[in-house]
Design an enzyme around this catalytic site. Structure first.
Site, short mmCIF file in Angstrom:
data_model
loop_
_atom_site.label_atom_id
_atom_site.label_comp_id
_atom_site.label_asym_id
_atom_site.label_seq_id
_atom_site.Cartn_x
_atom_site.Cartn_y
_atom_site.Cartn_z
N ASN A 63 0.86 -1.19 0.00
CA ASN A 63 0.00 0.00 0.00
C ASN A 63 0.89 1.23 0.00
OD1 ASN A 63 -1.27 2.31 1.52
ND2 ASN A 63 -3.08 1.01 1.36
N CYS A 82 -6.44 8.47 3.17
CA CYS A 82 -6.10 8.51 4.60
C CYS A 82 -6.44 9.87 5.18
CB CYS A 82 -4.61 8.22 4.81
SG CYS A 82 -4.12 8.42 6.53
N GLY A 92 -14.07 0.23 12.42
CA GLY A 92 -14.80 -0.74 13.23
C GLY A 92 -16.26 -0.85 12.80
N GLY A 103 -10.31 -5.23 9.15
CA GLY A 103 -9.55 -4.08 9.66
C GLY A 103 -9.36 -4.14 11.16
#
Lengths: 301, 250
Positions: A100, A131, A218, A266
């Protein structure tokens, strides 16, 4: 055994379970818990040309059904990745490795792609244009479609292997962003990245994170991921790696049904570092028990 | 995976007992982690709150003591997670990951000062048990108020109550080091306390080790969330620590 082999265009995985960048280190941190060679693919932590020290702590805050992070792409630079991290993954013959890259500029991403083009242990490249935790590059790319187009096509010119572009759901029109990305040369889309979020410290009455904003991940973002995948999958035939709060076999199935071709884990890697392997077994069991194939996990009207 | 240095274990609660104000001792059965853990290392424990997904991240706790098939955790109620832990009852299952992080050094034939501030005492208890045979140890537990005093059954632990004495446990440390001819300090507690102790150690020309804590997501070096600033840049509390040489930090 059900057939779990998954084709993401030219990228062939032994199963559709992937680990998401930034949540799985460089793989080796997890070998006490999980057999890496059983995972479809791991996505390495974002790399930049030079080492990045990352953001000032605190970097982590918990929130119901999720967490926020402000790591800031800390990494030891691309030469360390090549000399130390990639050789450590040599022995895993069935595992696909996705590197990445998260350069702060178009030029830096081109340079990273040019260097990784020569690395045989890298099976695919994921371009991180989403990001939220850095001042330059990162999520800001996603808001500027002409820049997205230029960035992807330039990286495309340098990298001949499978090119994945990681998108954010925090844009006005993810379908438009996906369209531009595909036109510019993205072969696979991964979505979604963390959602820009904030936390407040009551005692000091200051923003909890030094940069203010942090990335929420999450189960809290899972429904947002499902919607983003749905939107993109219903417009384009491009392979999709779905990411966002996957924590159970039910979540894996939901992601596959709504349009993802592979599912990336993740935050849950932090809580249960063997979850990837568990989900592979549970997916196999589900398909066997229900006499279904992966191809049959599609959205019914 | 038999050569694994850390594992995830499902443990039964053997005992959960309040020892002082907001202070609890949790005893778990543990076959693997209890046999592998060394003083200074920590474990990550899963939390079960009323809303199951409210507190997903495991919480790090220094290993307070280990026995045969037994792992002890000493903790203070600080938030929702630790508050939920107080309702754990005998027989309840808890997911434990560990042992994590590095350990305090093994020293021999030394005059050692072991000093814990508040819950900082937790990992030091285990440390004392391992070092006592080969060292001359003075152990102090500093607390703020009388209701935080833990009724230690071991006579070697001296308790210092800030409110009673009128000064912090670390304030007289310079004199103490000289008087007792301390050669090495091992400390865990609030940052200002450890900083003060580190400065005293450096002034006296002796070594000191400190155990630090930070918010973390994973506990095994993957999330990079728990970094602290050291003289050599950011270091991860979970895998570079939690035990550091005080001179690397201050």
């Amino acid at each position: 055994m059900a057939e779990l082999k998954t084709k993401l265009g030219r990228l062939e995985l032994q199963n559709p379970i992937v680990t998401a960048s930034g949540t799985f280190g460089y793989g080796t941190e997890f070998t006490d818990f999980v057999d890496l060679d059983r995972i479809g693919a791991i996505t390495l932590k974002s790399v930049t040309m030079e080492a990045k020290i990352g953001n000032i702590p605190p970097r982590i805050a918990e929130t119901p059904s999720g967490m926020m992070n402000s790591i800031g792409l800390e990494n030891n630079g691309i030469q360390d990745l090549i000399k130390r991290r990639l050789p450590a993954l040599e022995g895993y013959k069935n595992l696909k490795v996705i590197a990445n890259i998260a350069g702060h500029s178009i030029e830096e991403n081109i340079e990273c792609a040019r260097i990784l083009e020569k690395e045989k242990r890298v099976d695919a490249l994921e371009l991180n244009i989403s990001c939220p935790n850095v001042a330059a590059g990162g999520l800001s790319f996603c808001f500027d479609l002409p820049v997205v187009e230029k960035l992807i096509s330039k990286v495309r010119d340098e990298y001949s292997g499978p090119l994945i572009v990681k998108l954010s759901a925090s844009v006005p029109d993810i379908v438009k962003l996906a369209e531009v990305s595909i036109k510019a040369g993205a072969e696979i889309l991964s979505l979604i990245n963390t959602i820009p979020a904030m936390e407040v410290d009551i005692t000091s009455r200051k923003l909890f994170f030094k940069r203010g904003v942090a990335g929420l991940s999450g189960p809290a973002i899972r429904p947002i991921a499902l919607k983003a995948i749905y939107d993109v999958a219903s417009h384009f035939k491009i392979p999709i790696i779905g990411i966002g709060g996957v924590s159970s076999i039910e979540d894996v199935l939901k992601f596959l049904i709504i349009g993802a071709d592979a599912v990336s884990i993740g935050m849950m890697n932090f809580i249960n570092p063997k979850i990837a392997e568990t989900l592979i077994d549970e997916l196999d069991e589900y398909l066997n028990t229900n006499k279904l194939t992966l191809a049959e996990l599609t959205l019914q009207s | 995976m038999s050569d694994a240095t850390k594992i995830i274990e499902i443990s039964d609660v053997i005992k959960s007992k309040q020892l002082a104000k907001d202070t609890f001792l949790l005893v778990l059965n543990s076959s693997h982690i209890s046999s592998m853990a060394t003083p200074g290392q920590f474990v990550n424990i899963s939390i079960q709150t009323k809303l199951p997904s409210a507190n997903m991240l495991k919480r790090p706790f220094g290993v307070h003591n280990c026995g045969k098939n037994k792992l002890e955790i000493l903790y203070k109620v600080k938030g929702e997670g630790t508050n939920a832990m107080t309702s754990l009852a005998v027989g309840d299952k808890v997911e434990v990951m560990g042992p994590l992080g590095n350990r305090f050094s093994i020293c021999k034939n030394k005059k050692v000062l072991i000093i814990g501030g508040g819950m900082g005492i937790a990992p030091l208890y285990f440390l004392y048990n391992q070092l006592k045979e080969h060292n001359d140890i003075i152990m102090i537990h500093g607390v703020k108020t009388s209701d935080e005093v833990i009724p230690w059954t071991e006579s070697h632990i001296k308790t210092h109550v800030d409110d009673v004495e009128g000064y912090f446990v670390c304030e007289n440390i310079d004199k103490y080091i000289k008087k007792e001819k301390i050669q090495h300090i091992m400390a865990c507690g609030p940052i200002p306390m450890m900083k003060s102790i580190a400065e005293s150690a450096i002034k006296a020309g002796i070594t000191a080790e400190v155990s630090l804590e930070a918010r973390m997501a994973c506990g095994f070096g993957a999330c990079l969330g728990c970094v602290i600033n050291t003289k050599n840049g950011y270091k991860k509390v979970c895998t570079d620590g939690p035990v550091f040489n005080a001179s690397d930090i201050w």
